[in-house]
Structure formats: C-alpha cells, structure tokens
Design an enzyme around this catalytic site. Structure first.
Site, PDB file in Angstrom:
ATOM      1  N   ASP A  13       0.986  -1.302   0.069  1.00 17.41           N
ATOM      2  CA  ASP A  13       0.130   0.144   0.110  1.00 17.41           C
ATOM      3  C   ASP A  13       0.835   1.363  -0.057  1.00 17.41           C
ATOM      4  O   ASP A  13       0.487   2.343   0.690  1.00 17.41           O
ATOM      5  CB  ASP A  13      -0.924  -0.053   1.344  1.00 17.41           C
ATOM      6  CG  ASP A  13      -1.761  -1.296   1.363  1.00 17.41           C
ATOM      7  OD1 ASP A  13      -2.286  -1.790   0.067  1.00 17.41           O
ATOM      8  OD2 ASP A  13      -1.769  -1.799   2.265  1.00 17.41           O
ATOM      9  N   GLY A  40      -3.908  -4.244  -4.587  1.00 20.12           N
ATOM     10  CA  GLY A  40      -4.997  -3.175  -5.189  1.00 20.12           C
ATOM     11  C   GLY A  40      -4.270  -1.613  -5.273  1.00 20.12           C
ATOM     12  O   GLY A  40      -3.835  -0.979  -4.513  1.00 20.12           O
ATOM     13  N   HIS A  41      -3.971  -1.808  -6.676  1.00 20.86           N
ATOM     14  CA  HIS A  41      -3.134  -0.622  -6.947  1.00 20.86           C
ATOM     15  C   HIS A  41      -4.125   0.388  -7.839  1.00 20.86           C
ATOM     16  O   HIS A  41      -4.729   0.317  -8.780  1.00 20.86           O
ATOM     17  CB  HIS A  41      -1.956  -0.992  -8.301  1.00 20.86           C
ATOM     18  CG  HIS A  41      -1.061  -1.975  -7.567  1.00 20.86           C
ATOM     19  ND1 HIS A  41       0.012  -2.639  -8.233  1.00 20.86           N
ATOM     20  CD2 HIS A  41      -0.935  -2.212  -6.104  1.00 20.86           C
ATOM     21  CE1 HIS A  41       0.901  -3.187  -7.448  1.00 20.86           C
ATOM     22  NE2 HIS A  41       0.272  -3.423  -6.305  1.00 20.86           N
ATOM     23  N   GLN A 194       2.480  -5.772  -3.242  1.00 21.44           N
ATOM     24  CA  GLN A 194       2.710  -5.930  -1.590  1.00 21.44           C
ATOM     25  C   GLN A 194       4.160  -5.249  -1.305  1.00 21.44           C
ATOM     26  O   GLN A 194       4.536  -4.445  -2.102  1.00 21.44           O
ATOM     27  CB  GLN A 194       2.794  -7.338  -0.991  1.00 21.44           C
ATOM     28  CG  GLN A 194       1.451  -8.023  -1.220  1.00 21.44           C
ATOM     29  CD  GLN A 194       0.947  -8.497  -2.556  1.00 21.44           C
ATOM     30  OE1 GLN A 194       1.610  -9.300  -3.341  1.00 21.44           O
ATOM     31  NE2 GLN A 194      -0.240  -8.381  -2.836  1.00 21.44           N
TER      32      GLN A 194
END
Ligand code: IMP
Length: 395
Positions: A13, A40-41, A194
């Site tokens: 993140d 989740g980019h 990650q």
C-alpha cells in the site's frame, strides 16, 4: 539503464500503482511478477479512480504492453471482471500478455483461505492455498486448461476461452517474450505487488504473503534473465500495515485514527482499516539492502500537512544497544523500543506544488533527513492521488 523495478519498501500500500502509471511513459512494457488479486493498485486520472488488483497499473496506456508473469496467481473470474470493467468504461487500454505458467486460484483455495487465513489476517483471496498447491506440485496452471474438455469449475473454462478469443489478450511463454523485447531494445518496467516486509522469505514471517515482492521475485516470477535493473523503492511518508503482525512505530489512539481518515487508509482490496504509524528508517535500510535500491519515491507527503510535529524512527533500542536494521526475530521485535527524532510540521497546502523548491522548508528538511539516513536519493514525491500530483526531484 533500460529496465527498472518499482518495489514496495514497507508492508504494501505504498502507492506503487500511481508510480507505475506515472513512469510508464518511459517504458514499452510493464510486468507484474508476483502476488494476485490481493493487491489493489490505484490510479487516478482526471478525477476518475481505477483500482487494479490483477492487471498491471499501466493498463490505461494503449501504446503499452502489459504482462502478467508466471509468479502471479490468477483468479480468472477477477481477470475477466477487470478487463470487462475497462471495456465498459470505454477507455483505451494496453495489450495484455499472460504467462501460460501462472497458477490458477480456484474456488477451493478461496474457501480454505476464508477458513484458515484469519490468524494472519489474509485478504481471503486464496493466495496462500494456491501457492501451497503450486509448491506441493498439485496446482493447476493456465496451460493445463488447454487440453481440458471439462473442468470443475466449468465456468473457469469459459473464462479461459473468452480470454483466448479476446483480440487484446495473448497467452504464452513470458520469458521468451521478455527475451524478444530485450533484443528489440524495448524498455521494461517491473511492478512489485505488496511490499518487502510481506515477502515470504524476507518479511515478518509468518505475518506475510506467500510470494516474493522483493526484487529477487522478478527473476523467478517472469523468467527475465538476471540484469542490472534500476530499482526504485516506494515508501509512504509514514507507515501502514493491514492485517496482523509486528509494527514497531504503530500509533494508537487519536493520531492513528487521524492519519487513517486523512490518508484514506482502508484496504483497496478488502476495505479493512489499515494500522498507521510513523516512518521507520530501520525498515527502509533493510529494504535497501534486500532489494539493492537505487532511489526512493516518497508518496502521500500531503497527508502529513497540518501536523505540528512529525516523528521518524531512526533506530531501535534493544536493552542497552541501538539497532539500525529491522530484526527478523518476532520475539526481538516485541522487545525493541523505537528511537524517534521529531521534525516540525508544516501547515501550507502542498497538493499543487510542482517542484521541490516550492515545498515548505519543514517538508524539505523532512525529505533531506530521509535521504541522509538512508543514503538514497529521492527521485519522486507524491503530493496527491492524481497522476499529475507528482514532483520530480533528483534525476
Ligand atoms: P494474503 O496475501 O492474502 O495471503 O495475506 C497475507 C498478508 O499480506 C496479510 O497481512 C494481508 O493483509 C497482506 N497483504 C496482502 N496483499 C496486500 C497488499 O496488496 N497490500 C497490503 N497488504 C497486503
């Protein structure tokens, strides 16, 4: 250097999606090499937000080739959904190449993760059980679907056939394609998912993911032949972690909640609240040595605006000794006490700042201290979610 990698230096993140999207103008191909749709980019263009879980973050560039390497585990349903969403949005999009050697996430993997992942606080996307099957040599790869007439779940065969018919998608040998791209002198950007401390070998085991987000994962996860890469480490101006496990600089209470709300620190995949804390230099020094970092990119500097004081952990005290590098032993991690240096904050809005010189003097001091302590140059500084809210500093 022709090729580069964007690597998360903390617990994920860090804003890698935005950095990859920003940098992609300089590259012809962008490659994901590990993880799956646990990532989740987020990319924001003209107020529109796109979240890529599985697709590389350069998918909005129609002149690029996006690759998913063999180290990535694929949920075909998610892949189909992400491609459909882009198609429906009517945005121009890159060509996609999938390694035929990718292992498939199947419903049974997700079921198992939901049942057993709670201890670690996984994303419940079936990541761990899929990699487990791969290592136990009982996994199902994309190429295994080629000869199947029936398959449980049958729907996955349908997704596979749909992908094969899609004119913008190709499935094949990723290493051969990367070889051809290198012969043609194309520039390749590797997109980490990650972060360093979630690496199965180098992270806070067992509170880690099941793949290799560190730079070594690139070679295993794509078949790219070892070459010197420009390795760009991405670091949030503070630290966050989602899921369980050690976090020495975690801030509990009001200030932690303030950072979470101001930074929108909720998982892009699961919506879970992220734990927030101060920047931790022992983690950055560790990420530098594991990944051979050449530079840093600092993201979300704007979130620190408005604080009276900003703290940075410069080392850990363990009994009477000072430790400068992040330790591996969880028992040691429980005993260490972070040593903090305080910096004065700034109150001016920095979200429209275009170059380093325009930043408030306190922000410059903060960034220069990070450079000094890590002995790394900061190349890019993120001051907001939009593609244009990025300052190029040192080249
Ligand atoms: P898994 O990858 O779903 O098995 O989850 C293992 C650990 O990695 C959990 O603590 C997750 O919260 C964390 N994790 C996995 N992917 C991401 C990510 O993209 N960002 C942040 N944390 C992640």
């Amino acid at each position: 250097m022709n090729h580069a990698a964007v690597i998360g230096c903390q617990w994920g993140d860090e804003g890698k999606g935005k950095v990859v999207d920003f940098l992609s103008d300089n590259f012809e191909a962008v490659v994901r090499y590990g993880g799956g749709d646990n990532a989740g980019h987020t990319v924001v263009v003209n107020d529109r937000k796109y979240v890529f879980h599985l697709l590389p973050s350069a998918m909005l560039h129609s002149d690029k080739l996006c690759l998913i390497g063999n180290g990535v585990v694929i949920n075909l349903k998610i892949l189909w959904k992400e491609l459909e969403t882009l198609e429906k949005a009517g945005v121009a999009r890159a060509k996609l190449f999938l390694s035929e050697k990718c292992h498939l996430i199947l419903p049974r993997h997700i079921k198992e993760d939901k049942k057993k992942g709670g201890k670690i606080g996984t994303t419940c996307r079936g990541i761990g059980p899929t990699y487990t099957d791969a290592v136990a040599r009982r996994g199902v790869r994309l190429l295994d679907l080629e000869n199947k007439k029936s398959f449980r779940p049958q729907k996955y065969l349908e997704y596979y056939r749909w992908l094969k018919k899609n004119p913008l998608v190709r499935i094949g040998n990723c290493s051969v394609l990367l070889d051809e791209l290198q012969i043609q002198k194309k520039r390749i950007l590797f997109e980490g998912a990650q972060g360093t401390l979630l690496d199965i070998s180098h992270g806070t085991y067992p509170f880690v993911t099941s793949s290799h987000p560190t730079v070594g994962g690139i070679y295993i996860g794509t078949g790219f032949r070892p070459r010197k890469l420009e390795v760009m480490g991405v670091v949030k101006a503070y630290t966050t972690r989602v899921g369980k496990g050690p976090f020495p600089t975690e801030i509990k209470g009001k200030l932690g909640t303030y950072l979470r709300e101001k930074g929108g620190e909720y998982g892009a995949t699961t919506g879970r609240p992220r734990r927030c804390g101060w920047l931790d230099l022992p983690i950055l020094r560790y990420a530098k040595l594991i990944n051979g970092l050449d530079s840093l990119t600092i993201t979300k500097l704007d979130i620190l605006t408005g604080l009276d004081q900003i703290k940075v952990c410069t080392g850990y005290r363990l009994d009477s000794k000072v430790q400068r590098i992040f330790p591996a032993n969880l028992a040691v991690l429980r005993r260490i006490k972070p040593i903090y240096q305080s910096f004065p904050g700034w109150q001016e809005d920095i979200s429209q700042v275009k170059n380093f010189e325009q930043l408030p003097k306190e922000a410059k001091k903060y960034l220069k201290a990070i450079e000094k302590e890590t002995q790394l140059k900061i190349k890019l500084i993120g001051v907001g979610p939009e593609r244009r809210q990025m300052i190029r500093w040192q080249s």
